[in-house]
Motif scaffolding. Structure first.
Motif, PDB file in Angstrom:
ATOM      1  N   GLN A   1     -18.931   3.004  10.427  1.00 30.07           N
ATOM      2  CA  GLN A   1     -18.569   2.183   9.276  1.00 30.07           C
ATOM      3  C   GLN A   1     -18.161   3.110   8.142  1.00 30.07           C
ATOM      4  O   GLN A   1     -18.867   4.085   7.841  1.00 30.07           O
ATOM      5  N   PHE A   2     -17.026   2.774   7.519  1.00 32.72           N
ATOM      6  CA  PHE A   2     -16.467   3.629   6.487  1.00 32.72           C
ATOM      7  C   PHE A   2     -16.028   2.782   5.301  1.00 32.72           C
ATOM      8  O   PHE A   2     -15.417   1.733   5.482  1.00 32.72           O
ATOM      9  N   GLU A   3     -16.358   3.243   4.121  1.00 35.57           N
ATOM     10  CA  GLU A   3     -15.890   2.591   2.903  1.00 35.57           C
ATOM     11  C   GLU A   3     -15.081   3.622   2.122  1.00 35.57           C
ATOM     12  O   GLU A   3     -15.527   4.750   1.912  1.00 35.57           O
ATOM     13  N   VAL A   4     -13.901   3.219   1.704  1.00 35.89           N
ATOM     14  CA  VAL A   4     -13.011   4.101   0.960  1.00 35.89           C
ATOM     15  C   VAL A   4     -12.976   3.631  -0.489  1.00 35.89           C
ATOM     16  O   VAL A   4     -12.764   2.445  -0.761  1.00 35.89           O
ATOM     17  N   VAL A   5     -13.191   4.572  -1.408  1.00 36.01           N
ATOM     18  CA  VAL A   5     -13.128   4.277  -2.834  1.00 36.01           C
ATOM     19  C   VAL A   5     -11.876   4.957  -3.380  1.00 36.01           C
ATOM     20  O   VAL A   5     -11.729   6.184  -3.305  1.00 36.01           O
ATOM     21  N   PHE A   6     -10.971   4.136  -3.903  1.00 36.18           N
ATOM     22  CA  PHE A   6      -9.701   4.639  -4.416  1.00 36.18           C
ATOM     23  C   PHE A   6      -9.831   5.077  -5.867  1.00 36.18           C
ATOM     24  O   PHE A   6     -10.810   4.736  -6.550  1.00 36.18           O
ATOM     25  N   ALA A   7      -8.852   5.820  -6.359  1.00 29.51           N
ATOM     26  CA  ALA A   7      -8.869   6.328  -7.730  1.00 29.51           C
ATOM     27  C   ALA A   7      -8.995   5.196  -8.741  1.00 29.51           C
ATOM     28  O   ALA A   7      -9.583   5.376  -9.810  1.00 29.51           O
ATOM     29  N   SER A   8      -8.496   4.021  -8.398  1.00 24.07           N
ATOM     30  CA  SER A   8      -8.573   2.853  -9.286  1.00 24.07           C
ATOM     31  C   SER A   8      -9.978   2.269  -9.356  1.00 24.07           C
ATOM     32  O   SER A   8     -10.254   1.422 -10.194  1.00 24.07           O
ATOM     33  N   GLY A   9     -10.849   2.689  -8.421  1.00 26.42           N
ATOM     34  CA  GLY A   9     -12.189   2.130  -8.328  1.00 26.42           C
ATOM     35  C   GLY A   9     -12.303   1.049  -7.265  1.00 26.42           C
ATOM     36  O   GLY A   9     -13.402   0.621  -6.937  1.00 26.42           O
ATOM     37  N   ASP A  10     -11.164   0.599  -6.748  1.00 18.83           N
ATOM     38  CA  ASP A  10     -11.183  -0.390  -5.667  1.00 18.83           C
ATOM     39  C   ASP A  10     -11.847   0.203  -4.436  1.00 18.83           C
ATOM     40  O   ASP A  10     -11.710   1.394  -4.160  1.00 18.83           O
ATOM     41  N   ARG A  11     -12.546  -0.661  -3.696  1.00 19.74           N
ATOM     42  CA  ARG A  11     -13.237  -0.245  -2.476  1.00 19.74           C
ATOM     43  C   ARG A  11     -12.695  -1.050  -1.309  1.00 19.74           C
ATOM     44  O   ARG A  11     -12.426  -2.235  -1.447  1.00 19.74           O
ATOM     45  N   GLN A  12     -12.575  -0.384  -0.165  1.00 19.98           N
ATOM     46  CA  GLN A  12     -12.023  -1.044   1.021  1.00 19.98           C
ATOM     47  C   GLN A  12     -12.713  -0.494   2.267  1.00 19.98           C
ATOM     48  O   GLN A  12     -12.903   0.712   2.390  1.00 19.98           O
ATOM     49  N   ALA A  13     -13.062  -1.391   3.179  1.00 21.16           N
ATOM     50  CA  ALA A  13     -13.588  -0.950   4.472  1.00 21.16           C
ATOM     51  C   ALA A  13     -12.442  -0.336   5.264  1.00 21.16           C
ATOM     52  O   ALA A  13     -11.285  -0.726   5.113  1.00 21.16           O
ATOM     53  N   ALA A  14     -12.764   0.631   6.106  1.00 18.73           N
ATOM     54  CA  ALA A  14     -11.748   1.299   6.919  1.00 18.73           C
ATOM     55  C   ALA A  14     -12.257   1.463   8.344  1.00 18.73           C
ATOM     56  O   ALA A  14     -13.460   1.392   8.601  1.00 18.73           O
ATOM     57  N   GLU A  15     -11.317   1.684   9.244  1.00 23.06           N
ATOM     58  CA  GLU A  15     -11.637   1.947  10.650  1.00 23.06           C
ATOM     59  C   GLU A  15     -11.133   3.333  11.024  1.00 23.06           C
ATOM     60  O   GLU A  15     -10.115   3.788  10.514  1.00 23.06           O
ATOM     61  N   LEU A  16     -11.834   3.948  11.938  1.00 24.24           N
ATOM     62  CA  LEU A  16     -11.420   5.253  12.440  1.00 24.24           C
ATOM     63  C   LEU A  16     -10.253   5.069  13.407  1.00 24.24           C
ATOM     64  O   LEU A  16     -10.363   4.336  14.389  1.00 24.24           O
ATOM     65  N   VAL A  17      -9.141   5.716  13.135  1.00 23.18           N
ATOM     66  CA  VAL A  17      -7.974   5.672  14.008  1.00 23.18           C
ATOM     67  C   VAL A  17      -8.078   6.762  15.068  1.00 23.18           C
ATOM     68  O   VAL A  17      -7.781   6.547  16.235  1.00 23.18           O
ATOM     69  N   GLY A  18      -8.507   7.947  14.640  1.00 20.47           N
ATOM     70  CA  GLY A  18      -8.649   9.056  15.568  1.00 20.47           C
ATOM     71  C   GLY A  18      -9.248  10.266  14.887  1.00 20.47           C
ATOM     72  O   GLY A  18      -9.265  10.360  13.666  1.00 20.47           O
ATOM     73  N   ALA A  19      -9.746  11.180  15.722  1.00 20.94           N
ATOM     74  CA  ALA A  19     -10.351  12.396  15.190  1.00 20.94           C
ATOM     75  C   ALA A  19     -10.202  13.520  16.198  1.00 20.94           C
ATOM     76  O   ALA A  19     -10.144  13.279  17.403  1.00 20.94           O
ATOM     77  N   ASP A  20     -10.125  14.739  15.682  1.00 20.54           N
ATOM     78  CA  ASP A  20      -9.998  15.912  16.530  1.00 20.54           C
ATOM     79  C   ASP A  20     -11.008  16.962  16.073  1.00 20.54           C
ATOM     80  O   ASP A  20     -10.933  17.442  14.931  1.00 20.54           O
ATOM     81  N   ALA A  21     -11.942  17.301  16.949  1.00 21.26           N
ATOM     82  CA  ALA A  21     -12.998  18.251  16.599  1.00 21.26           C
ATOM     83  C   ALA A  21     -12.456  19.663  16.391  1.00 21.26           C
ATOM     84  O   ALA A  21     -12.916  20.374  15.494  1.00 21.26           O
ATOM     85  N   ASP A  22     -11.490  20.068  17.194  1.00 18.70           N
ATOM     86  CA  ASP A  22     -10.978  21.436  17.093  1.00 18.70           C
ATOM     87  C   ASP A  22     -10.322  21.730  15.749  1.00 18.70           C
ATOM     88  O   ASP A  22     -10.471  22.822  15.204  1.00 18.70           O
ATOM     89  N   SER A  23      -9.603  20.760  15.212  1.00 18.79           N
ATOM     90  CA  SER A  23      -8.944  20.970  13.923  1.00 18.79           C
ATOM     91  C   SER A  23      -9.755  20.400  12.750  1.00 18.79           C
ATOM     92  O   SER A  23      -9.360  20.563  11.601  1.00 18.79           O
TER      93      SER A  23
END
Length: 76
Positions: free
Chosen positions: A48-70
């Motif tokens: 579960q991820f919550e993103v807080v934008f510079a404006s102060g707005d908050r939005q839930a997000a989903e993981l699209v992908g991740a790479d451990a090596d980089s």
């Protein structure tokens, strides 16, 4: 105004704060489709991820992908 100040003023609105159950970190808005680039270690171990934008707005997000090596991850 210096070049560095100008760059900061243009880039700063794209910087976001990411909150997870494991902790928090930062990232940046990559495109108009809502993709956010961050480090993998910021999102590791969370679903579960919550993103807080510079404006102060908050939005839930989903993981699209991740790479451990980089140590890169993308949320949307």
């Amino acid at each position: 105004q210096t070049t560095l100040e100008s760059l900061y003023q243009r880039a700063n609105p794209s910087v976001v704060y990411i909150i997870t159950a494991q902790g928090s970190g930062s990232g940046f808005v990559y495109d108009n489709d809502g993709h956010i680039v961050t480090n993998r270690h910021v999102v590791a171990g969370s679903n579960q991820f919550e993103v807080v934008f510079a404006s102060g707005d908050r939005q839930a997000a989903e993981l699209v992908g991740a790479d451990a090596d980089s140590d890169m991850a993308v949320l949307k």
